[in-house]
Scaffold this motif. Structure first.
Motif, PDB file in Angstrom:
ATOM      1  N   ILE A   1      44.256 -86.633  46.862  1.00  0.00           N
ATOM      2  CA  ILE A   1      44.779 -86.111  47.976  1.00  0.00           C
ATOM      3  C   ILE A   1      45.475 -84.820  47.551  1.00  0.00           C
ATOM      4  O   ILE A   1      46.253 -84.870  46.490  1.00  0.00           O
ATOM      5  CB  ILE A   1      45.873 -87.131  48.595  1.00  0.00           C
ATOM      6  CG1 ILE A   1      45.057 -88.145  49.178  1.00  0.00           C
ATOM      7  CG2 ILE A   1      46.327 -86.137  50.075  1.00  0.00           C
ATOM      8  CD1 ILE A   1      45.972 -89.337  49.868  1.00  0.00           C
ATOM      9  N   ASP A   2      45.466 -83.571  48.011  1.00  0.00           N
ATOM     10  CA  ASP A   2      46.058 -82.333  47.674  1.00  0.00           C
ATOM     11  C   ASP A   2      47.523 -82.417  48.362  1.00  0.00           C
ATOM     12  O   ASP A   2      47.564 -82.708  49.554  1.00  0.00           O
ATOM     13  CB  ASP A   2      45.474 -81.492  48.413  1.00  0.00           C
ATOM     14  CG  ASP A   2      45.916 -79.842  47.930  1.00  0.00           C
ATOM     15  OD1 ASP A   2      47.124 -79.715  47.911  1.00  0.00           O
ATOM     16  OD2 ASP A   2      45.191 -79.017  47.350  1.00  0.00           O
ATOM     17  N   GLU A   3      48.378 -82.485  47.457  1.00  0.00           N
ATOM     18  CA  GLU A   3      49.730 -82.737  47.698  1.00  0.00           C
ATOM     19  C   GLU A   3      50.351 -81.599  48.924  1.00  0.00           C
ATOM     20  O   GLU A   3      51.159 -82.097  49.546  1.00  0.00           O
ATOM     21  CB  GLU A   3      50.840 -83.165  46.709  1.00  0.00           C
ATOM     22  CG  GLU A   3      50.599 -84.202  45.869  1.00  0.00           C
ATOM     23  CD  GLU A   3      51.345 -84.387  44.820  1.00  0.00           C
ATOM     24  OE1 GLU A   3      52.370 -83.313  44.609  1.00  0.00           O
ATOM     25  OE2 GLU A   3      51.450 -85.355  43.864  1.00  0.00           O
ATOM     26  N   GLN A   4      49.794 -80.479  48.747  1.00  0.00           N
ATOM     27  CA  GLN A   4      50.239 -79.456  49.635  1.00  0.00           C
ATOM     28  C   GLN A   4      49.675 -79.411  50.915  1.00  0.00           C
ATOM     29  O   GLN A   4      50.168 -79.245  51.893  1.00  0.00           O
ATOM     30  CB  GLN A   4      50.235 -78.115  48.919  1.00  0.00           C
ATOM     31  CG  GLN A   4      50.940 -77.858  47.517  1.00  0.00           C
ATOM     32  CD  GLN A   4      50.900 -76.548  46.896  1.00  0.00           C
ATOM     33  OE1 GLN A   4      49.620 -76.003  47.120  1.00  0.00           O
ATOM     34  NE2 GLN A   4      51.811 -76.024  46.288  1.00  0.00           N
ATOM     35  N   THR A   5      48.309 -79.613  50.850  1.00  0.00           N
ATOM     36  CA  THR A   5      47.613 -79.493  52.366  1.00  0.00           C
ATOM     37  C   THR A   5      47.359 -80.722  52.905  1.00  0.00           C
ATOM     38  O   THR A   5      46.988 -80.780  53.887  1.00  0.00           O
ATOM     39  CB  THR A   5      46.182 -78.832  51.783  1.00  0.00           C
ATOM     40  OG1 THR A   5      45.295 -79.491  51.041  1.00  0.00           O
ATOM     41  CG2 THR A   5      46.388 -77.375  51.223  1.00  0.00           C
ATOM     42  N   GLY A   6      47.229 -81.864  52.073  1.00  0.00           N
ATOM     43  CA  GLY A   6      46.979 -83.045  52.615  1.00  0.00           C
ATOM     44  C   GLY A   6      45.490 -83.338  52.592  1.00  0.00           C
ATOM     45  O   GLY A   6      45.212 -84.359  53.127  1.00  0.00           O
ATOM     46  N   ALA A   7      44.820 -82.398  52.420  1.00  0.00           N
ATOM     47  CA  ALA A   7      43.239 -82.642  52.249  1.00  0.00           C
ATOM     48  C   ALA A   7      42.874 -83.668  51.310  1.00  0.00           C
ATOM     49  O   ALA A   7      43.596 -83.968  50.015  1.00  0.00           O
ATOM     50  CB  ALA A   7      42.587 -81.327  51.805  1.00  0.00           C
ATOM     51  N   VAL A   8      41.701 -84.217  51.429  1.00  0.00           N
ATOM     52  CA  VAL A   8      41.270 -85.271  50.647  1.00  0.00           C
ATOM     53  C   VAL A   8      39.896 -84.846  50.039  1.00  0.00           C
ATOM     54  O   VAL A   8      38.905 -84.718  50.920  1.00  0.00           O
ATOM     55  CB  VAL A   8      41.153 -86.750  51.373  1.00  0.00           C
ATOM     56  CG1 VAL A   8      40.390 -87.897  50.421  1.00  0.00           C
ATOM     57  CG2 VAL A   8      42.447 -87.110  52.027  1.00  0.00           C
TER      58      VAL A   8
END
Length: 287
Positions: A267-274
């Motif tokens: 999970i990208d901590e900045q965007t929330g994308a997985v």
């Protein structure tokens, strides 16, 4: 052969003991963007290699699910194709697909590709396609043999399906936890038969040659898909989940799924994308 004749499938053929995907076709339709994206990408890549009869080719899509990818496939066929049949083991998916995408040349029928092949489907098609289905197939030799028998002389087979996927790794991790072990005990019948193979191309080549296919090409393509949010990955997991997990604890399961995803640093901590990495196995061969 009239289009109605493709629909004569026996109940015996429809069912097997293998584990199946969630049967909510409408939910799957809203969550399977990755399937549609990859189908388009592979059809574009292989369009110059695909061989159709000049006149009236007969085509089947094995494992058509909600029917959206079969509809995409229709755009890559010769303008004057005779018939495109979508097939799936799930009755609800067939009903949804016929209602949403069916027309005078596009029909969806029930079919268990691991079952006994109905006589009216033997030598009935010039081209067979399958997208994101064979990862659910336990008996690969039986399924590919049925495809072989559905094809006319010199008929073409094009199949793409999951090998390895982060999704399997996430479910596997949860299947080993004391909390979820009993509910995910059938993990081995959920994951692709090739999810942990080092050389799946070799095994597939062996199967296809033993059946009698020619001009065999098998590739393992490394792929990535970015789910834009946690809600998007939760929707996917809900759409494909085959396990019987009570509704009242399903939100808790999804929360734990997200925790494992975080632990794997997907999970990208900045965007929330997985970011999900996976391998697609692509089979192209002829009868």
């Amino acid at each position: 052969m009239a289009i109605e004749q493709y629909g004569r499938i026996t109940e015996e053929n429809m069912y097997s003991q293998r584990i199946h995907m969630n049967d909510d076709a409408e939910l799957y339709n809203s969550a399977n963007d990755v399937t549609r994206r990859d189908a388009i990408q592979l059809l574009e890549e292989y369009s110059s290699k695909l061989k159709f009869k000049v006149r009236n080719p007969r085509v089947i899509d094995v494992g058509s699910a909600d029917g959206s990818v079969t509809k995409i496939l229709s755009k890559y066929l010769p303008e004057k194709y005779k018939i495109l049949v979508g097939s799936d083991i799930n009755k609800k998916s067939i009903e949804f697909a016929n209602k949403t995408y069916g027309d005078n040349r596009l029909k969806f029928i029930p079919l268990n590709i691991e079952g006994n092949l109905p006589d009216n489907l033997r030598d009935a098609f010039d081209n067979t396609f399958s997208f994101y289905t064979f990862q659910w197939v336990r008996n690969q030799e039986k399924a590919f043999t049925n495809i072989y028998n559905m094809l006319s002389k010199n008929g073409e087979c094009f199949v793409m399906f999951l090998g390895y996927s982060h999704i399997y790794t996430l479910f596997y991790a949860l299947s080993k936890s004391p909390k979820w072990r009993s509910l995910l005990k059938d993990f081995d019948t959920f994951a692709s038969p090739f999810w942990n193979y080092r050389d799946p191309e070799k095994e597939l080549n062996k199967i296809l040659k033993s059946i009698g296919f020619n001009e065999i090409e098998v590739k393992c393509k490394q792929m990535v898909y970015d789910y834009k949010s946690l809600d998007a990955i939760k929707a996917l997991v809900t759409a494909i989940n085959p396990f019987v997990i009570p509704e009242d604890i399903w939100p808790e399961f999804l929360d734990d799924f997200v925790k494992v995803t975080q632990d794997m640093k997907l999970i990208d901590e900045q965007t929330g994308a997985v970011k999900i990495n996976y391998n697609l196995l692509v089979v192209h061969c002829f009868k």
